[in-house]
Design an enzyme around this catalytic site. Structure first.
Site, PDB file in Angstrom:
ATOM      1  N   GLU A   1       1.015  -1.216   0.114  1.00  0.00           N
ATOM      2  CA  GLU A   1      -0.132   0.096   0.105  1.00  0.00           C
ATOM      3  C   GLU A   1       0.939   1.241  -0.067  1.00  0.00           C
ATOM      4  O   GLU A   1       0.594   2.282   0.599  1.00  0.00           O
ATOM      5  CB  GLU A   1      -0.955  -0.133   1.120  1.00  0.00           C
ATOM      6  CG  GLU A   1      -2.031  -1.119   1.201  1.00  0.00           C
ATOM      7  CD  GLU A   1      -2.894  -1.356   2.323  1.00  0.00           C
ATOM      8  OE1 GLU A   1      -2.698  -0.664   3.269  1.00  0.00           O
ATOM      9  OE2 GLU A   1      -3.932  -1.755   2.074  1.00  0.00           O
TER      10      GLU A   1
ATOM     11  N   GLU B   1     -12.228  -1.958  12.386  1.00  0.00           N
ATOM     12  CA  GLU B   1     -12.390  -1.369  10.870  1.00  0.00           C
ATOM     13  C   GLU B   1     -13.431  -1.824  10.070  1.00  0.00           C
ATOM     14  O   GLU B   1     -14.347  -0.892   9.613  1.00  0.00           O
ATOM     15  CB  GLU B   1     -10.912  -1.456  10.111  1.00  0.00           C
ATOM     16  CG  GLU B   1     -11.117  -0.845   8.781  1.00  0.00           C
ATOM     17  CD  GLU B   1      -9.707  -1.120   8.136  1.00  0.00           C
ATOM     18  OE1 GLU B   1      -8.869  -1.681   8.665  1.00  0.00           O
ATOM     19  OE2 GLU B   1      -9.605  -0.642   6.972  1.00  0.00           O
TER      20      GLU B   1
ATOM     21  N   ASP C   1      -8.403  -8.925   4.227  1.00  0.00           N
ATOM     22  CA  ASP C   1      -8.184  -7.850   5.061  1.00  0.00           C
ATOM     23  C   ASP C   1      -9.158  -7.784   6.396  1.00  0.00           C
ATOM     24  O   ASP C   1      -9.872  -6.720   6.171  1.00  0.00           O
ATOM     25  CB  ASP C   1      -8.037  -6.449   4.327  1.00  0.00           C
ATOM     26  CG  ASP C   1      -7.616  -5.429   4.917  1.00  0.00           C
ATOM     27  OD1 ASP C   1      -7.158  -5.587   6.036  1.00  0.00           O
ATOM     28  OD2 ASP C   1      -7.282  -4.289   4.602  1.00  0.00           O
TER      29      ASP C   1
ATOM     30  N   GLU D   1     -22.748  -9.915  10.622  1.00  0.00           N
ATOM     31  CA  GLU D   1     -22.412 -10.399   9.267  1.00  0.00           C
ATOM     32  C   GLU D   1     -23.774 -10.767   8.649  1.00  0.00           C
ATOM     33  O   GLU D   1     -23.441 -10.416   7.197  1.00  0.00           O
ATOM     34  CB  GLU D   1     -21.806 -12.113   9.809  1.00  0.00           C
ATOM     35  CG  GLU D   1     -21.501 -12.951   8.334  1.00  0.00           C
ATOM     36  CD  GLU D   1     -21.147 -14.443   8.569  1.00  0.00           C
ATOM     37  OE1 GLU D   1     -21.720 -14.806   9.751  1.00  0.00           O
ATOM     38  OE2 GLU D   1     -20.460 -15.079   7.833  1.00  0.00           O
TER      39      GLU D   1
HETATM   40  C1  GCU Z   1      -6.132  -1.983   5.895  1.00  0.00           C
HETATM   41  C2  GCU Z   1      -6.308  -0.483   6.484  1.00  0.00           C
HETATM   42  C3  GCU Z   1      -5.125   0.214   6.321  1.00  0.00           C
HETATM   43  C4  GCU Z   1      -3.930  -0.410   7.032  1.00  0.00           C
HETATM   44  C5  GCU Z   1      -3.721  -1.792   6.449  1.00  0.00           C
HETATM   45  C6  GCU Z   1      -2.455  -2.452   7.104  1.00  0.00           C
HETATM   46  O1  GCU Z   1      -5.689  -1.956   4.551  1.00  0.00           O
HETATM   47  O2  GCU Z   1      -7.236   0.002   5.741  1.00  0.00           O
HETATM   48  O3  GCU Z   1      -5.583   1.532   7.181  1.00  0.00           O
HETATM   49  O4  GCU Z   1      -2.911   0.451   6.947  1.00  0.00           O
HETATM   50  O5  GCU Z   1      -5.044  -2.438   6.479  1.00  0.00           O
HETATM   51  O6  GCU Z   1      -2.941  -3.508   7.896  1.00  0.00           O
HETATM   52  O7  GCU Z   1      -1.487  -2.139   6.920  1.00  0.00           O
END
Ligand code: GCU
Length: 657
Positions: A273, A380, A352, A489
């Site tokens: 990411e 989240e 995730d 869920e």
């Molecule tokens: C998810 C989350 C991110 C976080 C990422 C991670 O994608 O939305 O905010 O950084 O997980 O675990 O690195």
């Protein structure tokens, strides 16, 4: 819980599960604390805070004797509790075992002094029981101060620096010690410019936090940026095989340990990411992890290297790339090449932290590498601490999963590198935003210590400590929380397909929100059917990443568990589930029933008015109203979406907007 619960307590800060009343059974009793070690000072401090009376000279006649002695022969951090001759004894080999034994006595309540108390040995299943904070020192323009934090700002940082008053951090450390947490990662895995400098000129901050945690048996870790040799070191490269880079990391580690001799190590999110990593230099993740590991090894430090590596710039038109496959494809060829102080930190599922995913196939595949299981206490994808969702039943299911088939070791027994989770705490008066989300933090610590604990029993323990022993309160909270994960869920993404959340915030429904995005999270709904074909025979082949029997179980429509159907298969809406319902009818029914279940939870919570403190009640009521609104929104989005796509009417003839 002290005094009349109907009084509005001034909510400076809620005591979580350690209000003074939680130690009322100890007040006035005699205690002797014996042995050496700084954590015994902590035990003494706790005993005196609880109003116990210290016995001098041996203390053999004390009501409670806590002793750290090598004779105890318990595993490190373990303890034995027994009752004889009118005394309750806690014996541990180490002072940390004595501290955990103390909190065990707190949890036992008055039964700790019952002559029928059985002798029992308690030893942690995992040596590493860690909580990661995704806190930034500065407030990030998009993510705020705590990434995926739903309980306000950081308890560590304010105004771009360490808080002057760290007393709340100390209270936090005490709470964590009471549930057996022994490691804390201080900063976000996405390491921004300011936070990268915690490793260099910000080291004083880390040292001060380490001082606060130390008396509670907790070592601190830092998330480090792989590009730190460039961004804070001024080198031209971060190539892990470059001699200057190797030396830079060795010096950086040595500097940290000069300040903080018991520093835990680094957490690294690399090539993920947008975070920098070894790929930029044509190196692999073993090269990357090992350069940090070698730097930490002389100091007994550990690298938590995250396996969350995938292409987040995928072309949604490309049906052959499967994000679920990515971690396995990247890491299994490297098994056996990691330095021994590398722990590969693997999210529990291949995607995730969705509300339902299969267990990650990376965990059973890495036979030569220490793996840590990563969970998300912060909610989240499970309602962001606005929805009351008790996650322990799900974690227990994950921990119990036998990755090599029935009769083989459980996942909890397979992971050698311990258990890690992302914290749900912030500077909110209730710490976790939703007062009921405290139960998740509590349960996480308890399960990391012993994955065999029953989630319902853990919840009872939390309720008794937090609210006292009013049976109506226990029953009321249990009815709100017991089935809350399955309820969540039911009204969100169906049958393991995942996502369908609002892009960016990840809160609330947006069925196609990620469908044409680069993030690799698709459901492929069309007029005929829905789901992702991950079979070996016709799909992405992900099912083949599992050892037998799971690869066969997931591959076949005959055997795939219903709740994971759409994770592994694309099926027509008329596909019939084991319960005899079609997929489309299941979608309608679960969403309508799930939203109805939230209506009942609202009523159940209302029953608690006057029985729990007024501030807790009011916050819970406001949040349940939001959960009710949101659950209806989910129900209507998902039902309407699939009605419009499929044209199949609801068999119950209900109104679908
Ligand atoms: C998810 C989350 C991110 C976080 C990422 C991670 O994608 O939305 O905010 O950084 O997980 O675990 O690195």
């Amino acid at each position: 819980m002290t005094g009349d619960p109907r009084e509005v307590a001034p909510i400076g800060e809620h005591p979580m599960w350690l209000p003074d009343a939680a130690t009322a059974h100890l007040r006035g009793r005699t205690v002797a604390v014996r042995g050496a070690g700084r954590l015994l000072e902590t035990v003494r401090g706790e005993a005196s805070r609880a109003g116990m009376v210290f016995e001098e000279a041996g203390g053999d006649g004390a009501d409670l004797v806590i002793e750290a002695t090598t004779d105890a022969a318990t595993a490190p951090e373990g303890f034995e509790v027994s009752r004889a001759g009118g005394a309750t004894r806690v014996r541990a080999t180490t002072d940390s075992g004595a501290l955990y034994g103390w909190f065990h006595v707190v949890r036992l309540g008055a039964t700790a002094f019952d002559d029928t108390l059985p002798t029992a040995r308690h030893e942690p299943q995992h040596a590493m029981r860690m909580l990661d904070h995704w806190d930034n020192v500065d407030v990030h323009p998009v993510m705020g101060q705590v990434e995926r934090g739903y309980a306000g700002g950081s308890i560590f940082f304010a105004d771009g620096r360490l808080r002057d008053d760290l007393s709340r951090v100390e209270r936090y450390a005490r709470l964590l010690a009471s549930i057996g947490i022994n490691r804390v990662g201080l900063n976000n895995v996405n390491v921004h410019a300011r936070e990268a400098r915690l490793l260099t000129d910000g080291l004083g901050i880390v040292a001060r936090l380490a001082d606060v945690y130390r008396p509670w048996g907790i070592r601190v870790h830092l998330s480090a940026s792989f590009a730190a040799p460039i961004t804070v070191g001024g080198l031209a490269t971060a190539d892990p095989l470059d001699p200057d880079v190797i030396e830079w990391w060795a010096d950086a580690a040595a500097r940290v340990y000069r300040e903080i001799p018991d520093f835990g190590g680094f957490v690294v999110k690399a090539d993920s990411e947008g975070q920098p990593g070894p790929f930029a230099y044509g190196r692999d993740h073993a090269d990357g992890a090992n350069v940090l590991a070698r730097a930490l090894a002389p100091h007994d430090g550990i690298v938590h290297w995250r396996a969350f590596v995938y292409n987040h710039r995928q072309d949604w038109r490309d049906r052959s790339t499967d994000r679920a496959r990515a971690a396995y494809d990247h890491f299994t060829p490297l098994d056996g090449r990691f330095h021994e102080n590398v722990v590969l930190q693997v999210k529990h599922g291949p995607m995730d932290f969705q509300v339902r995913e299969p267990v990650s196939p990376v965990i059973p595949a890495m036979r030569e590498t220490a793996v840590a299981l990563e969970l998300q206490v912060t909610q989240e994808y499970t309602g962001q601490q606005r929805h009351a969702v008790y996650l322990a039943p799900w974690w227990r299911e994950i921990l119990d999963f036998p990755p090599f088939g029935d009769g083989g070791p459980s996942l909890a027994e397979t992971v050698r590198g311990g258990i890690v989770a992302v914290s749900n705490v912030g500077d909110d008066p209730f710490w976790t935003g939703h007062p009921l989300a405290q139960a998740n933090l509590y349960a996480y610590g308890r399960l990391a210590w012993d994955a065999g604990l029953d989630p319902g029993a853990i919840l009872d323990e939390w309720i008794a400590l937090t609210f006292g022993d009013d049976e109506d309160v226990r029953r009321g909270i249990r009815s709100v929380l017991d089935d809350s994960w399955l309820t969540y869920e039911a009204y969100t993404a169906p049958l393991g397909v995942g996502f369908m959340v609002t892009p960016g915030s990840h809160y609330g429904p947006s069925v196609d929100g990620y469908e044409y995005s680069p993030w690799g999270t698709y459901h492929f709904a069309d007029r005929d059917g829905v789901g992702v074909d991950r079979t070996v025979a016709a799909g992405t082949g992900f099912a083949g990443q599992y050892p037998s029997p799971w690869r066969e179980t997931y591959e076949s429509l005959e055997t795939v568990p219903d709740e994971l159907l759409l994770f592994f298969h694309h099926v027509p809406y008329e596909h019939v589930l084991r319960n005899g319902k079609t997929v489309i009818q299941h979608i309608y029914d679960t969403h309508i029933d799930g939203a109805d279940a939230v209506d009942r939870k609202v009523a159940e919570w209302d029953e608690l008015e006057g029985r729990v403190p007024a501030d807790v009640f009011a916050r819970g009521r406001d949040l349940l109203a939001e959960q009710q609104r949101s659950a209806r929104e989910w129900r209507d989005h998902v039902c309407t979406y699939f009605w419009r796509k499929s044209g199949v009417p609801d068999a119950g003839d209900r109104v679908i907007p």
